[in-house]
Design an enzyme around this catalytic site. Structure first.
Site, PDB file in Angstrom:
ATOM      1  N   SER A  12       0.826  -1.207   0.000  1.00  0.00           N
ATOM      2  CA  SER A  12       0.000   0.000   0.000  1.00  0.00           C
ATOM      3  C   SER A  12       0.854   1.248   0.000  1.00  0.00           C
ATOM      4  O   SER A  12       1.967   1.260   0.510  1.00  0.00           O
ATOM      5  CB  SER A  12      -0.898   0.035   1.234  1.00  0.00           C
ATOM      6  OG  SER A  12      -1.584   1.272   1.270  1.00  0.00           O
TER       7      SER A  12
ATOM      8  N   GLU B 279      -9.968   2.326   4.274  1.00  0.00           N
ATOM      9  CA  GLU B 279      -9.637   3.550   3.517  1.00  0.00           C
ATOM     10  C   GLU B 279     -10.919   4.143   2.891  1.00  0.00           C
ATOM     11  O   GLU B 279     -11.137   5.359   2.959  1.00  0.00           O
ATOM     12  CB  GLU B 279      -8.609   3.172   2.448  1.00  0.00           C
ATOM     13  CG  GLU B 279      -8.211   4.246   1.463  1.00  0.00           C
ATOM     14  CD  GLU B 279      -7.291   3.652   0.377  1.00  0.00           C
ATOM     15  OE1 GLU B 279      -6.336   2.919   0.708  1.00  0.00           O
ATOM     16  OE2 GLU B 279      -7.539   3.915  -0.813  1.00  0.00           O
TER      17      GLU B 279
ATOM     18  N   HIS C  26      -7.559  -3.217   4.688  1.00  0.00           N
ATOM     19  CA  HIS C  26      -6.944  -1.879   4.709  1.00  0.00           C
ATOM     20  C   HIS C  26      -7.666  -0.969   3.715  1.00  0.00           C
ATOM     21  O   HIS C  26      -8.047   0.155   4.037  1.00  0.00           O
ATOM     22  CB  HIS C  26      -5.451  -1.972   4.365  1.00  0.00           C
ATOM     23  CG  HIS C  26      -4.829  -0.660   3.987  1.00  0.00           C
ATOM     24  ND1 HIS C  26      -5.029  -0.077   2.744  1.00  0.00           N
ATOM     25  CD2 HIS C  26      -4.053   0.205   4.672  1.00  0.00           C
ATOM     26  CE1 HIS C  26      -4.390   1.078   2.706  1.00  0.00           C
ATOM     27  NE2 HIS C  26      -3.793   1.274   3.856  1.00  0.00           N
ATOM     28  N   ASN C  27      -7.857  -1.457   2.514  1.00  0.00           N
ATOM     29  CA  ASN C  27      -8.517  -0.636   1.496  1.00  0.00           C
ATOM     30  C   ASN C  27      -9.965  -0.351   1.857  1.00  0.00           C
ATOM     31  O   ASN C  27     -10.459   0.753   1.612  1.00  0.00           O
ATOM     32  CB  ASN C  27      -8.443  -1.323   0.126  1.00  0.00           C
ATOM     33  CG  ASN C  27      -7.060  -1.238  -0.484  1.00  0.00           C
ATOM     34  OD1 ASN C  27      -6.063  -1.162   0.235  1.00  0.00           O
ATOM     35  ND2 ASN C  27      -6.972  -1.247  -1.788  1.00  0.00           N
TER      36      ASN C  27
ATOM     37  N   LYS D  17      -4.567  -6.593   3.359  1.00  0.00           N
ATOM     38  CA  LYS D  17      -4.496  -5.449   2.435  1.00  0.00           C
ATOM     39  C   LYS D  17      -5.901  -5.075   1.960  1.00  0.00           C
ATOM     40  O   LYS D  17      -6.235  -3.894   1.844  1.00  0.00           O
ATOM     41  CB  LYS D  17      -3.594  -5.781   1.238  1.00  0.00           C
ATOM     42  CG  LYS D  17      -3.620  -4.727   0.115  1.00  0.00           C
ATOM     43  CD  LYS D  17      -2.986  -3.433   0.536  1.00  0.00           C
ATOM     44  CE  LYS D  17      -3.144  -2.231  -0.348  1.00  0.00           C
ATOM     45  NZ  LYS D  17      -3.383  -2.293  -1.754  1.00  0.00           N
TER      46      LYS D  17
HETATM   47  P1  NDP Z   1      -1.269  -1.820 -13.891  1.00  0.00           P
HETATM   48  O1  NDP Z   1      -2.207  -2.445 -12.945  1.00  0.00           O
HETATM   49  O2  NDP Z   1      -1.754  -0.746 -14.777  1.00  0.00           O
HETATM   50  O3  NDP Z   1      -0.600  -2.979 -14.789  1.00  0.00           O
HETATM   51  C1  NDP Z   1       0.274  -2.696 -15.854  1.00  0.00           C
HETATM   52  C2  NDP Z   1       1.378  -3.724 -15.911  1.00  0.00           C
HETATM   53  O4  NDP Z   1       0.830  -5.045 -16.069  1.00  0.00           O
HETATM   54  C3  NDP Z   1       2.304  -3.484 -17.084  1.00  0.00           C
HETATM   55  O5  NDP Z   1       3.628  -3.758 -16.674  1.00  0.00           O
HETATM   56  C4  NDP Z   1       1.814  -4.505 -18.087  1.00  0.00           C
HETATM   57  O6  NDP Z   1       2.770  -4.886 -19.041  1.00  0.00           O
HETATM   58  C5  NDP Z   1       1.504  -5.656 -17.181  1.00  0.00           C
HETATM   59  N1  NDP Z   1       0.659  -6.657 -17.804  1.00  0.00           N
HETATM   60  C6  NDP Z   1      -0.649  -6.533 -18.133  1.00  0.00           C
HETATM   61  N2  NDP Z   1      -1.087  -7.690 -18.683  1.00  0.00           N
HETATM   62  C7  NDP Z   1      -0.044  -8.548 -18.697  1.00  0.00           C
HETATM   63  C8  NDP Z   1       0.125  -9.896 -19.118  1.00  0.00           C
HETATM   64  N3  NDP Z   1      -0.900 -10.592 -19.625  1.00  0.00           N
HETATM   65  N4  NDP Z   1       1.347 -10.468 -18.980  1.00  0.00           N
HETATM   66  C9  NDP Z   1       2.369  -9.775 -18.453  1.00  0.00           C
HETATM   67  N5  NDP Z   1       2.271  -8.506 -18.016  1.00  0.00           N
HETATM   68  C10 NDP Z   1       1.071  -7.900 -18.128  1.00  0.00           C
HETATM   69  O7  NDP Z   1       0.035  -1.298 -13.100  1.00  0.00           O
HETATM   70  P2  NDP Z   1       0.189  -0.557 -11.707  1.00  0.00           P
HETATM   71  O8  NDP Z   1       1.642  -0.287 -11.605  1.00  0.00           O
HETATM   72  O9  NDP Z   1      -0.768   0.551 -11.548  1.00  0.00           O
HETATM   73  O10 NDP Z   1      -0.215  -1.651 -10.617  1.00  0.00           O
HETATM   74  C11 NDP Z   1       0.432  -2.904 -10.530  1.00  0.00           C
HETATM   75  C12 NDP Z   1      -0.244  -3.741  -9.465  1.00  0.00           C
HETATM   76  O11 NDP Z   1      -0.123  -3.077  -8.215  1.00  0.00           O
HETATM   77  C13 NDP Z   1      -1.737  -3.956  -9.682  1.00  0.00           C
HETATM   78  O12 NDP Z   1      -2.085  -5.244  -9.253  1.00  0.00           O
HETATM   79  C14 NDP Z   1      -2.382  -2.922  -8.788  1.00  0.00           C
HETATM   80  O13 NDP Z   1      -3.670  -3.292  -8.398  1.00  0.00           O
HETATM   81  C15 NDP Z   1      -1.411  -2.909  -7.622  1.00  0.00           C
HETATM   82  N6  NDP Z   1      -1.396  -1.678  -6.848  1.00  0.00           N
HETATM   83  C16 NDP Z   1      -1.491  -0.470  -7.437  1.00  0.00           C
HETATM   84  C17 NDP Z   1      -1.470   0.702  -6.698  1.00  0.00           C
HETATM   85  C18 NDP Z   1      -1.532   2.021  -7.372  1.00  0.00           C
HETATM   86  O14 NDP Z   1      -1.598   3.028  -6.649  1.00  0.00           O
HETATM   87  N7  NDP Z   1      -1.505   2.085  -8.692  1.00  0.00           N
HETATM   88  C19 NDP Z   1      -1.357   0.669  -5.244  1.00  0.00           C
HETATM   89  C20 NDP Z   1      -1.183  -0.635  -4.710  1.00  0.00           C
HETATM   90  C21 NDP Z   1      -1.233  -1.756  -5.493  1.00  0.00           C
HETATM   91  P3  NDP Z   1       2.822  -4.102 -20.469  1.00  0.00           P
HETATM   92  O15 NDP Z   1       3.678  -2.903 -20.240  1.00  0.00           O
HETATM   93  O16 NDP Z   1       3.466  -5.091 -21.376  1.00  0.00           O
HETATM   94  O17 NDP Z   1       1.432  -3.770 -20.856  1.00  0.00           O
END
Ligand code: NDP
Length: 479
Positions: free
Chosen positions: A128, A189, A185-186, A182
């Site tokens: 988080s 939130e 937590h959300n 987690k």
């Molecule tokens: P996203 O959730 O937007 O995911 C994008 C990433 O996933 C890219 O690296 C993309 O690769 C990859 N991806 C998507 N599909 C595939 C696939 N089939 N195979 C391999 N890679 C894939 O990214 P975030 O950084 O926002 O979040 C990452 C994780 O962290 C998520 O689970 C999210 O819920 C969690 N999270 C996010 C927070 C936030 O504030 N954003 C906070 C806490 C947790 P490509 O570049 O090739 O498309």
């Protein structure tokens, strides 16, 4: 092999987490992303990090020292499964795969079971703190085996946020425990944000203060017992002026709240566990209500009270709102911890609730001073049945309840929605009640479905012959 830790998925969270890892003494970080462009960009913008790029999973595995450890930060759901499958192909028994995304805990339980059969360790870890947390120090909630924690613990401790000298990470429990915590937590939130929004709305409608003036109120509150990240950013948001219109930004933002689903998971899980997380539920439903413009449009002419809100003494009213917010917040946290307690019992996790409250003190969105009081409560009574019955909270609720009742009735009288304030108060009064009308519900259930009931004055299970002579018989216990 030169890297001691790897990151797969280099979008916002993954790239910042990788940079955080790389900035810590002794770490060399291997990075991989499905599409090459993100890897190239990260390398180009952060040469100082000394990343070891990998453009295939084979290369990624080869660049990691054994036992290998990799953190996956990709979209939750099928993308996470795809990456796990690919890593299982190239990793060996004893290696560790960490899913740092927002997985549903039941998915984590399933994945842990499947991956364990290959001899590889799987750890679902809730992370988080958003983008900034990932880069500067998040609050981390890892599940998984004790064996993985031995390798992973020091690495996660080195990148976690620090609260009063302690890293905001602890081994929550086995398999899905980390993602479960987690999730809650959300949920908390969501409740916290909704309560703050209700407080803002009441102050604005009650006193006519401008958003900038209300920002000052929140900044002031942030110096007292409500001190928290969410109160702090609320002041920032309210102070923001829109560049194109010159209006307060909050007045030009469309009033439809989005959600990514973790609040709904918290509520769905609570329903299955039979835990009344009414504050979190109301907060989640309030977002849903806001996001139905077609329903709101046709409902605008529904009759409301003749009188709006008139406040005589603005300062006294604001203090009442503050106390109502504080009391409702205590309820929301108490309900959230209740859900964790029930989840631990259901899934056989040994979760230290005091430790959970401590790792939320920094790095995460609900970070707050207040969490120290929760830690104290569980330190004193580890098996506390209801958090809000801890002496500190009893005192606070006693101090706040008069104001809380005034605010809820004022809001109802003036036709101002305050769902989280009022449901929290109802929950509180429900817990306090000597007798609940649940007795009548048992009577109704027995009437239409012969579901039976218990009596207060003797042992056994009973049924009234409603369609017969209405005498009572002893019955089999059918709940
Ligand atoms: P996203 O959730 O937007 O995911 C994008 C990433 O996933 C890219 O690296 C993309 O690769 C990859 N991806 C998507 N599909 C595939 C696939 N089939 N195979 C391999 N890679 C894939 O990214 P975030 O950084 O926002 O979040 C990452 C994780 O962290 C998520 O689970 C999210 O819920 C969690 N999270 C996010 C927070 C936030 O504030 N954003 C906070 C806490 C947790 P490509 O570049 O090739 O498309």
């Amino acid at each position: 092999a030169t890297a001691n830790i790897g990151v797969v998925g280099l979008a916002v969270m993954g790239s910042n987490l990788a940079r955080n890892l790389a900035s810590r003494e002794g770490n060399t970080v291997a990075v991989h992303n499905r599409s090459r462009s993100k890897t190239d960009e990260l390398l180009a913008t952060h040469p100082e990090a000394g990343f070891v790029p990998a453009f295939s999973y084979e290369e990624f595995a080869a660049s990691l020292q054994k036992p290998r450890a990799a953190i996956i930060m990709v979209k939750a759901g099928r993308p996470t499964d795809a990456v796990i499958d690919a890593l299982v192909e190239v990793f060996e028994p004893g290696d560790i795969i960490v899913d740092g995304g927002n997985a549903l805990f039941t998915d984590t339980i399933r994945r842990e079971k499947a991956v364990r059969e290959t001899g590889i360790n799987f750890v679902g870890a809730g992370i988080s703190g958003g983008e900034e947390g990932a880069l500067l120090g998040p609050s981390i909630m890892p599940g998984g085996s004790d064996e993985s924690w031995v390798t992973l613990g020091p690495i996660l401790k080195s990148i976690a946020a620090v609260a009063e000298g302690e890293p905001c990470v602890t081994h929550i429990g086995h398999d899905g425990a980390g993602h479960f915590v987690k999730m809650v937590h959300n949920g908390i939130e969501y409740a916290d944000m909704q309560l703050i929004a209700e407080a803002y709305d009441l102050i604005r409608r009650g006193t006519g203060k401008t958003p900038a003036e209300i920002a000052d109120v929140f900044a002031e509150w942030n110096r007292g017992e409500l001190e928290s990240y969410l109160i702090e950013i609320t002041a920032e948001v309210l102070r923001q002026v829109d560049a194109s219109t010159g209006k307060p930004l909050v007045d030009v933002i469309l009033d439809q709240a989005g959600a990514k689903g973790t609040g709904a998971w918290t509520v769905q899980t609570a329903l299955s566990l039979g835990v009344p997380v009414s504050g979190i539920a109301e907060a989640t439903f309030a977002r849903s209500l806001s996001s139905h413009p077609e329903q709101r449009e046709v409902s605008r002419e529904l009759p409301g009270p003749a009188e709006g809100l008139t406040v005589e003494d603005a300062d006294a009213f604001i203090e009442d709102v503050r106390l109502a917010l504080y009391a409702s917040k205590i309820v929301a946290y108490s309900q959230g911890f209740d859900e964790i307690r029930a989840g631990a019992a259901e899934y056989d996790w040994q979760i230290d609730l005091g430790a959970v409250s401590k790792i939320w003190r920094a790095g995460c969105i609900i970070r707050a001073q207040f969490l120290n009081r929760i830690a104290d409560a569980y330190d004193e009574t580890p098996d506390l049945a209801v958090l809000l019955t801890a002496p500190y909270f009893v005192e606070a609720l006693g101090r706040a309840q008069g104001a809380w009742r005034r605010i809820v009735s004022t809001a109802a009288g003036a036709g101002i929605p305050a769902p989280a304030f009022s449901s929290s108060l109802s929950y509180y009064d429900g817990l306090r009640a000597e007798r609940l009308p649940a007795a009548l519900i048992q009577g109704q259930r027995d009437f239409f479905g012969a579901h039976t009931y218990k009596r207060i004055d003797k042992e056994g299970t009973f049924h009234t012959l409603w369609s017969g002579d209405r005498s009572e018989i002893e019955a089999e216990d059918t709940h």
